[in-house]
Scaffold this motif. Structure first.
Motif, PDB file in Angstrom:
ATOM      1  N   VAL A 147       0.860  -1.186   0.000  1.00  0.00           N
ATOM      2  CA  VAL A 147       0.000   0.000   0.000  1.00  0.00           C
ATOM      3  C   VAL A 147       0.897   1.237   0.000  1.00  0.00           C
ATOM      4  CG1 VAL A 147      -1.868   1.219   1.173  1.00  0.00           C
ATOM      5  CG2 VAL A 147      -1.705  -1.280   1.352  1.00  0.00           C
ATOM      6  N   GLY A 148       0.661   2.146  -0.949  1.00  0.00           N
ATOM      7  CA  GLY A 148       1.445   3.374  -1.016  1.00  0.00           C
ATOM      8  C   GLY A 148       2.206   3.459  -2.324  1.00  0.00           C
ATOM      9  N   ASN A 149       2.459   4.671  -2.750  1.00  0.00           N
ATOM     10  CA  ASN A 149       3.168   4.905  -4.015  1.00  0.00           C
ATOM     11  C   ASN A 149       4.384   5.794  -3.801  1.00  0.00           C
ATOM     12  OD1 ASN A 149       0.752   4.875  -6.808  1.00  0.00           O
ATOM     13  ND2 ASN A 149       1.792   3.255  -5.716  1.00  0.00           N
ATOM     14  N   GLY A 150       5.163   5.489  -2.742  1.00  0.00           N
ATOM     15  CA  GLY A 150       6.385   6.247  -2.495  1.00  0.00           C
ATOM     16  C   GLY A 150       7.616   5.373  -2.737  1.00  0.00           C
ATOM     17  N   ASN A 151       8.786   5.898  -2.416  1.00  0.00           N
ATOM     18  CA  ASN A 151      10.025   5.154  -2.653  1.00  0.00           C
ATOM     19  C   ASN A 151      10.163   3.941  -1.751  1.00  0.00           C
ATOM     20  OD1 ASN A 151      11.183   6.547  -4.806  1.00  0.00           O
ATOM     21  ND2 ASN A 151      12.030   8.128  -3.464  1.00  0.00           N
ATOM     22  N   VAL A 152       9.565   3.993  -0.559  1.00  0.00           N
ATOM     23  CA  VAL A 152       9.647   2.819   0.313  1.00  0.00           C
ATOM     24  C   VAL A 152       8.854   1.667  -0.303  1.00  0.00           C
ATOM     25  CG1 VAL A 152       9.057   1.896   2.583  1.00  0.00           C
ATOM     26  CG2 VAL A 152      10.136   4.133   2.402  1.00  0.00           C
ATOM     27  N   ASP A 155      11.098   0.128  -2.754  1.00  0.00           N
ATOM     28  CA  ASP A 155      12.135  -0.704  -2.109  1.00  0.00           C
ATOM     29  C   ASP A 155      11.568  -2.077  -1.776  1.00  0.00           C
ATOM     30  OD1 ASP A 155      14.074   1.280  -2.129  1.00  0.00           O
ATOM     31  OD2 ASP A 155      13.828   1.840  -0.021  1.00  0.00           O
ATOM     32  N   ARG A 194      -4.113   7.446  -5.485  1.00  0.00           N
ATOM     33  CA  ARG A 194      -4.292   8.480  -6.515  1.00  0.00           C
ATOM     34  C   ARG A 194      -3.677   7.970  -7.828  1.00  0.00           C
ATOM     35  NH1 ARG A 194      -2.749  14.100  -4.437  1.00  0.00           N
ATOM     36  NH2 ARG A 194      -0.885  13.138  -3.526  1.00  0.00           N
ATOM     37  N   CYS A 309       3.126   0.996   3.198  1.00  0.00           N
ATOM     38  CA  CYS A 309       4.272   1.916   3.064  1.00  0.00           C
ATOM     39  C   CYS A 309       3.687   3.313   2.936  1.00  0.00           C
ATOM     40  CB  CYS A 309       5.091   1.562   1.828  1.00  0.00           C
ATOM     41  SG  CYS A 309       5.638  -0.161   1.796  1.00  0.00           S
ATOM     42  N   ILE A 310       3.091   3.790   4.015  1.00  0.00           N
ATOM     43  CA  ILE A 310       2.290   5.023   3.946  1.00  0.00           C
ATOM     44  C   ILE A 310       2.848   6.102   4.870  1.00  0.00           C
ATOM     45  CG2 ILE A 310       0.227   3.776   3.209  1.00  0.00           C
ATOM     46  CD1 ILE A 310      -0.811   4.025   6.116  1.00  0.00           C
ATOM     47  N   GLY A 311       4.135   6.046   5.127  1.00  0.00           N
ATOM     48  CA  GLY A 311       4.768   7.101   5.903  1.00  0.00           C
ATOM     49  C   GLY A 311       4.971   6.730   7.367  1.00  0.00           C
ATOM     50  N   TRP A 345      13.966  14.343  10.273  1.00  0.00           N
ATOM     51  CA  TRP A 345      12.568  13.882  10.227  1.00  0.00           C
ATOM     52  C   TRP A 345      11.841  14.168  11.542  1.00  0.00           C
ATOM     53  CZ3 TRP A 345      12.172   8.481   7.326  1.00  0.00           C
ATOM     54  CH2 TRP A 345      12.488   8.685   5.960  1.00  0.00           C
ATOM     55  N   THR A 351      10.197  13.310   5.007  1.00  0.00           N
ATOM     56  CA  THR A 351      10.263  13.643   3.579  1.00  0.00           C
ATOM     57  C   THR A 351      11.692  14.029   3.220  1.00  0.00           C
ATOM     58  OG1 THR A 351       9.800  15.948   4.071  1.00  0.00           O
ATOM     59  CG2 THR A 351       7.906  14.577   3.495  1.00  0.00           C
TER      60      THR A 351
HETATM   61  P1  NAP Z   1       6.046   8.989   0.965  1.00  0.00           P
HETATM   62  O1  NAP Z   1       7.011   9.398  -0.076  1.00  0.00           O
HETATM   63  O2  NAP Z   1       5.411  10.058   1.781  1.00  0.00           O
HETATM   64  O3  NAP Z   1       4.894   8.115   0.267  1.00  0.00           O
HETATM   65  C1  NAP Z   1       3.805   7.633   1.007  1.00  0.00           C
HETATM   66  C2  NAP Z   1       2.757   7.056   0.059  1.00  0.00           C
HETATM   67  O4  NAP Z   1       1.727   6.487   0.860  1.00  0.00           O
HETATM   68  C3  NAP Z   1       2.101   8.078  -0.848  1.00  0.00           C
HETATM   69  O5  NAP Z   1       1.911   7.508  -2.125  1.00  0.00           O
HETATM   70  C4  NAP Z   1       0.743   8.334  -0.162  1.00  0.00           C
HETATM   71  O6  NAP Z   1      -0.279   8.684  -1.050  1.00  0.00           O
HETATM   72  C5  NAP Z   1       0.465   6.950   0.388  1.00  0.00           C
HETATM   73  N1  NAP Z   1      -0.476   6.950   1.504  1.00  0.00           N
HETATM   74  C6  NAP Z   1      -0.393   7.655   2.660  1.00  0.00           C
HETATM   75  N2  NAP Z   1      -1.422   7.347   3.471  1.00  0.00           N
HETATM   76  C7  NAP Z   1      -2.162   6.433   2.807  1.00  0.00           C
HETATM   77  C8  NAP Z   1      -3.337   5.715   3.129  1.00  0.00           C
HETATM   78  N3  NAP Z   1      -3.955   5.894   4.302  1.00  0.00           N
HETATM   79  N4  NAP Z   1      -3.843   4.832   2.229  1.00  0.00           N
HETATM   80  C9  NAP Z   1      -3.214   4.648   1.047  1.00  0.00           C
HETATM   81  N5  NAP Z   1      -2.091   5.285   0.681  1.00  0.00           N
HETATM   82  C10 NAP Z   1      -1.557   6.171   1.556  1.00  0.00           C
HETATM   83  O7  NAP Z   1       6.686   8.009   2.039  1.00  0.00           O
HETATM   84  P2  NAP Z   1       7.789   6.845   1.945  1.00  0.00           P
HETATM   85  O8  NAP Z   1       7.673   6.055   0.717  1.00  0.00           O
HETATM   86  O9  NAP Z   1       7.678   6.192   3.283  1.00  0.00           O
HETATM   87  O10 NAP Z   1       9.168   7.627   1.890  1.00  0.00           O
HETATM   88  C11 NAP Z   1       9.590   8.490   2.964  1.00  0.00           C
HETATM   89  C12 NAP Z   1      10.727   9.388   2.475  1.00  0.00           C
HETATM   90  O11 NAP Z   1      11.915   8.601   2.289  1.00  0.00           O
HETATM   91  C13 NAP Z   1      10.436  10.044   1.145  1.00  0.00           C
HETATM   92  O12 NAP Z   1      10.987  11.330   1.128  1.00  0.00           O
HETATM   93  C14 NAP Z   1      11.164   9.153   0.165  1.00  0.00           C
HETATM   94  O13 NAP Z   1      11.497   9.761  -1.060  1.00  0.00           O
HETATM   95  C15 NAP Z   1      12.395   8.781   0.983  1.00  0.00           C
HETATM   96  N6  NAP Z   1      13.004   7.546   0.464  1.00  0.00           N
HETATM   97  C16 NAP Z   1      13.952   7.667  -0.502  1.00  0.00           C
HETATM   98  C17 NAP Z   1      14.517   6.532  -1.042  1.00  0.00           C
HETATM   99  C18 NAP Z   1      15.552   6.673  -2.141  1.00  0.00           C
HETATM  100  O14 NAP Z   1      15.878   7.786  -2.515  1.00  0.00           O
HETATM  101  N7  NAP Z   1      16.104   5.618  -2.676  1.00  0.00           N
HETATM  102  C19 NAP Z   1      14.136   5.258  -0.613  1.00  0.00           C
HETATM  103  C20 NAP Z   1      13.159   5.169   0.387  1.00  0.00           C
HETATM  104  C21 NAP Z   1      12.594   6.322   0.920  1.00  0.00           C
HETATM  105  P3  NAP Z   1      -0.820  10.211  -1.176  1.00  0.00           P
HETATM  106  O15 NAP Z   1       0.175  10.928  -2.008  1.00  0.00           O
HETATM  107  O16 NAP Z   1      -2.136  10.056  -1.803  1.00  0.00           O
HETATM  108  O17 NAP Z   1      -0.874  10.765   0.248  1.00  0.00           O
END
Ligand code: NAP
Length: 434
Positions: A147-152, A155, A194, A309-311, A345, A351
């Motif tokens: 669940v989620g569309n971020g970099n985690v 991974d 989204r 993976c939702i933060g 953080w 972020t």
């Molecule tokens: P993130 O970038 O904030 O992404 C979280 C994702 O979860 C978003 O797609 C968000 O969608 C979704 N989400 C949040 N709440 C939700 C819910 N209740 N139901 C469904 N989807 C939900 O967080 P992250 O992936 O944990 O990454 C954290 C930070 O670490 C980021 O800055 C990331 O770039 C960084 N990171 C970098 C690397 C790398 O550079 N290699 C690797 C890992 C992490 P919405 O947009 O709709 O809210």
């Protein structure tokens, strides 16, 4: 002399120490305190094990750690061994660099079923974090949902899909490698509530999915906006979306694992008989402010493993003002209370990249310089050492960490940079071995 305590030895902690060294030279002593016997926080336990080039930044932190005016004080937990108030009585400035290691909760029915795991736990498991080494995630398959569309999310999808040969040069720990080798997962579904233009995935990381030997990323053409709409995106996002377009255009190959991007799809329930077996997903649309709105139409994705993976959130510390809605310390540009600061953080939420913490460290040191002159008469290191000695705390120093690291390197399997110790007693034993 100015005494600074930094709580947390991840990127934000080390960049703060580096900035303090630069600003105050020999007139500062910085103690970097960590609850674990090993330093580097997110670098060791959060960055993916197959991203060794990112982990190499720890060499820069080592330079800071090896200087005379910076100390690593490992195996010391705030709240258990020493309180923030006690640190404040010893140091001119206390900087909380505790990161955000707590998962945001996936608040839907069934999210407490076995098999539903937050990314902090799952990532901690494959990275050998002592809190998660015994997680034992259900990998029997055939389906897994992320669940989620971020970099985690990326991974996790990549680690679930790579072959042992592709993980060979990584420092993934042995227990994860063995369990992943036996994995029966053949369909990894990434749920984005989204659309493709709202992903939080960076281009390099997304592009990696296109080069996996046994897995193919699949994107539905119908989910992609008109190509002309990409012109309005900032360049990094445009590149990411181009990867999604390339995935959609790639003919389906005979690869055993599919990584399916389900956009406009939010989980509404997880069901199963005593454990996760399927995710009920609602199709969504975007409103004028690009928020996801449920359409009422649902479908089911079979999955024995669900990784959210939702933060993340920063853990609260007793007595330290906390902003519950945002999961971080209540602060104004890094100031929490007089003499108490936060950075990284813990200050701004989870972020940005690792490098984002560098200006954060510089900024907090500027605040420390502006807020108080050195020479307050506080006891500094000697005060902390006395407290810890009286409580019988077994402190791990940077020299001890070097012993641990040497032992991890010595027992590494071929091609891997290290084989991590995954429990605190093992780490301490390696620290003390001669
Ligand atoms: P993130 O970038 O904030 O992404 C979280 C994702 O979860 C978003 O797609 C968000 O969608 C979704 N989400 C949040 N709440 C939700 C819910 N209740 N139901 C469904 N989807 C939900 O967080 P992250 O992936 O944990 O990454 C954290 C930070 O670490 C980021 O800055 C990331 O770039 C960084 N990171 C970098 C690397 C790398 O550079 N290699 C690797 C890992 C992490 P919405 O947009 O709709 O809210």
């Amino acid at each position: 002399m100015r005494y600074v305590a930094v709580v947390g030895s991840g990127p934000a902690g080390y960049y703060t120490a580096e900035a303090a060294q630069k600003a105050f030279g020999d007139a500062v002593r910085v103690d970097i305190i960590d609850r674990l016997p090993v330093p580097y926080g997110l670098i060791r336990f959060g960055v993916a094990p197959d991203h060794q080039s990112i982990k190499a930044v720890s060499k820069r932190y080592e330079q800071v750690a090896l200087s005379d005016n910076v100390r690593f004080v490992g195996n010391v937990e705030i709240g258990r061994d020493v309180s923030v108030a006690e640190l404040q009585s010893c140091y001119d400035a206390v900087v909380l660099a505790t990161g955000a290691p707590v998962d945001n909760r996936l608040d839907i029915p069934g999210s407490d079923l076995p098999g539903v795991i937050g990314s902090a736990a799952f990532v901690g498991w494959y990275n050998g974090h002592p809190d998660w080494a015994t997680l034992d995630p259900p990998l029997a398959g055939p389906g897994a949902v992320i669940v989620g569309n971020g970099n985690v999310a990326l991974d996790v999808a990549r680690i679930l899909s790579k072959t042992p040969a592709e993980l060979a040069g990584s420092d993934i720990c042995a227990h994860a490698l063995e369990q992943l080798d036996r994995s029966g997962i053949v369909r990894v579904t990434l749920l984005g509530r989204r659309g493709p233009h709202q992903i939080a995935m960076t281009p390099k990381e997304l592009g990696e999915l296109g080069h996996l030997s046994r897995a193919q990323p699949l994107v539905e053409d119908a989910d992609l906006p008109e190509p002309g709409a990409d012109a309005l995106l900032e360049p990094g996002m445009r590149k990411s979306v181009q990867h999604l377009r390339d995935f959609a255009a790639t003919p389906i190959a005979a690869k055993p694992i599919s990584i399916c991007f389900d956009f406009f799809a939010k989980p509404v329930a997880i069901e199963g008989d005593g454990r996760a077996e399927r995710v009920v997903v609602e199709r969504t649309r975007l409103d004028d402010e690009l928020r996801s709105i449920g359409t009422g139409e649902t479908y089911v994705v079979p999955a024995g493993l669900v990784v959210s993976c939702i933060g993340y959130q920063t853990p609260a510390i007793e007595g330290v003002p906390y902003e519950h809605g945002r999961g971080r310390f209540a602060n104004l540009d890094g100031r929490i209370l007089p003499g108490l600061y936060c950075v990284g953080w813990a200050r701004r939420g989870p972020t940005g990249t690792i490098g984002t913490n560098r200006p954060d460290g510089q900024a907090v040191v500027e605040l420390i310089a502006a807020d108080g002159a050195a020479g307050s008469g506080k006891p500094g290191r000697a005060g902390l050492d006395a407290l810890l000695a009286a409580r019988g705390v077994e402190v791990v120093t940077f020299r001890d960490w070097q012993n641990i690291e040497a032992a991890e390197i010595a027992r590494a399997r071929a091609g891997s940079p290290r084989e991590k110790f995954v429990s605190i007693p093992e780490m301490i034993a390696a620290a003390r071995a001669t």
